[in-house]
Write a protein that holds these residues in place. Sequence first.
Motif, mmCIF file in Angstrom:
data_model
loop_
_atom_site.group_PDB
_atom_site.id
_atom_site.type_symbol
_atom_site.label_atom_id
_atom_site.label_comp_id
_atom_site.label_asym_id
_atom_site.label_seq_id
_atom_site.Cartn_x
_atom_site.Cartn_y
_atom_site.Cartn_z
ATOM 1 N N THR A 134 42.854 29.829 39.693
ATOM 2 C CA THR A 134 43.660 29.876 40.923
ATOM 3 C C THR A 134 44.389 31.205 41.084
ATOM 4 N N HIS A 135 44.652 31.887 39.976
ATOM 5 C CA HIS A 135 45.456 33.111 39.957
ATOM 6 C C HIS A 135 46.871 32.884 40.503
ATOM 7 N N ARG A 136 47.324 31.638 40.471
ATOM 8 C CA ARG A 136 48.701 31.374 40.916
ATOM 9 C C ARG A 136 49.588 31.331 39.684
ATOM 10 N N PHE A 148 36.764 45.048 36.603
ATOM 11 C CA PHE A 148 37.155 44.627 37.953
ATOM 12 C C PHE A 148 37.684 43.192 37.902
ATOM 13 N N ASP A 149 38.893 43.028 38.391
ATOM 14 C CA ASP A 149 39.536 41.710 38.365
ATOM 15 C C ASP A 149 39.519 41.048 39.739
ATOM 16 N N ASP A 150 39.710 39.750 39.700
ATOM 17 C CA ASP A 150 40.043 38.915 40.881
ATOM 18 C C ASP A 150 38.877 38.593 41.799
ATOM 19 N N GLY A 151 37.688 39.159 41.550
ATOM 20 C CA GLY A 151 36.548 38.859 42.408
ATOM 21 C C GLY A 151 35.870 37.567 42.002
ATOM 22 N N VAL A 187 36.604 35.658 31.687
ATOM 23 C CA VAL A 187 37.513 34.738 32.379
ATOM 24 C C VAL A 187 38.752 35.511 32.833
ATOM 25 N N HIS A 188 39.180 35.296 34.057
ATOM 26 C CA HIS A 188 40.482 35.804 34.482
ATOM 27 C C HIS A 188 41.368 34.604 34.827
ATOM 28 N N SER A 189 40.985 33.879 35.861
ATOM 29 C CA SER A 189 41.783 32.711 36.245
ATOM 30 C C SER A 189 40.977 31.872 37.218
ATOM 31 N N GLN A 215 40.557 47.872 37.804
ATOM 32 C CA GLN A 215 40.407 47.903 39.260
ATOM 33 C C GLN A 215 40.221 46.469 39.758
ATOM 34 N N HIS A 216 40.218 46.312 41.062
ATOM 35 C CA HIS A 216 40.037 44.988 41.673
ATOM 36 C C HIS A 216 38.907 45.077 42.691
ATOM 37 N N ASP A 217 37.882 44.244 42.512
ATOM 38 C CA ASP A 217 36.771 44.304 43.481
ATOM 39 C C ASP A 217 37.089 43.512 44.748
HETATM 40 ZN ZN LIG Z 1 44.318 39.424 38.584
#
Ligand SMILES: [Zn+2]
Length: 321
Positions: free
Chosen positions: A173-175, A121-124, A169-171, A280-282
């Motif tokens: 800021t995700h920018r 799960f990404d972005d959470g 680790v993903h990011s 997936q994205h939570d």
């Molecule tokens: Zn992402």
Amino acid sequence: MRRRIVFAFFVALALLVPGAVRALSPAPVITLVGDAAMTVDAAFAFEDPGATARDSSGQDLTDRITVEGEVIPYLVGEYVLTYAVADEHGIKAQAQRTVTVVPVALPQVVQPPKKTIYLTFDDGPGPSTEKLLDILKQYDVKATFFVVGNQGRKELIRRAYEEGHSIGVHSYTHRFEEIYVDEAAFFADFLATEAVILEQTGQYTPLFRFPGGSGNTVSCGNRGLMTRLTGIMEDMGYRYFDWNVNSLDANRMDLTSLDIFNVIRNRITANGDGFSIVLQHDTKSNSVFAVEDLIRWGLENGYTFLPLTITSPTVHAALNN
Ligand SMILES: [Zn+2]
């Protein structure tokens, strides 16, 4: 008599020719701190242990040392640092150090059981993360969270970790336009995320997923950046994971939870006995609501759910930049 003439000659020479002083005085001495040949692991930073220097009368010249050369700490290779100093007469000395940056050895991949599913799960953490953790707990299924550092609810990273899930680790800021300017921008974002994970879990994580995946084209403003970053991050001992099952929860806004479940199920089935890394994205509630059906289906059909670790098999997308 002869000695006196020789002495007078040198005094005259010293007065007339400043260079003669140099010839007569011993040079200062530079002493390296640490070894002259250093081998270090590829890393975000290299700290030069430096050197000390004294002139022939014992006066400390350490502050006057200049260093030429640079170690790029994350780039495997051999670097030379040259330390130089001059005393008050301009008499110079120098010393050299060789620094060899070597890759960190990643542990061997351990093949998982047949039909293994890695839920990722990404972005959470996001509004649905708590619900997701409840579902996973109910079925005692462990998953992997590639987190975004500047999200609220950071304490959910801690909860996920304490309940046995893997954190990567993903990011921060995700920018994309900020992260993929160059190596330095990427590292800054990565380290900020790593710091949040360390704060919440007490552990560094060797797992990560590039924002947009390693095959992204959003980094194309800097030609070849992904090709360089993928190599560099592995040299530093991190393992990155793309996916071989895209739930499409971030690509298609019109999908219901049932649609997402069907997409995932069909793509896992297409992998046969092989493993599946599911993206997936939570942050998406419709995606989180597909998880319970997915787990039930998986358990009924002989699949094993595992969290990613440093020895898990990985999937790498084809590089596009
Ligand atoms: Zn992402």
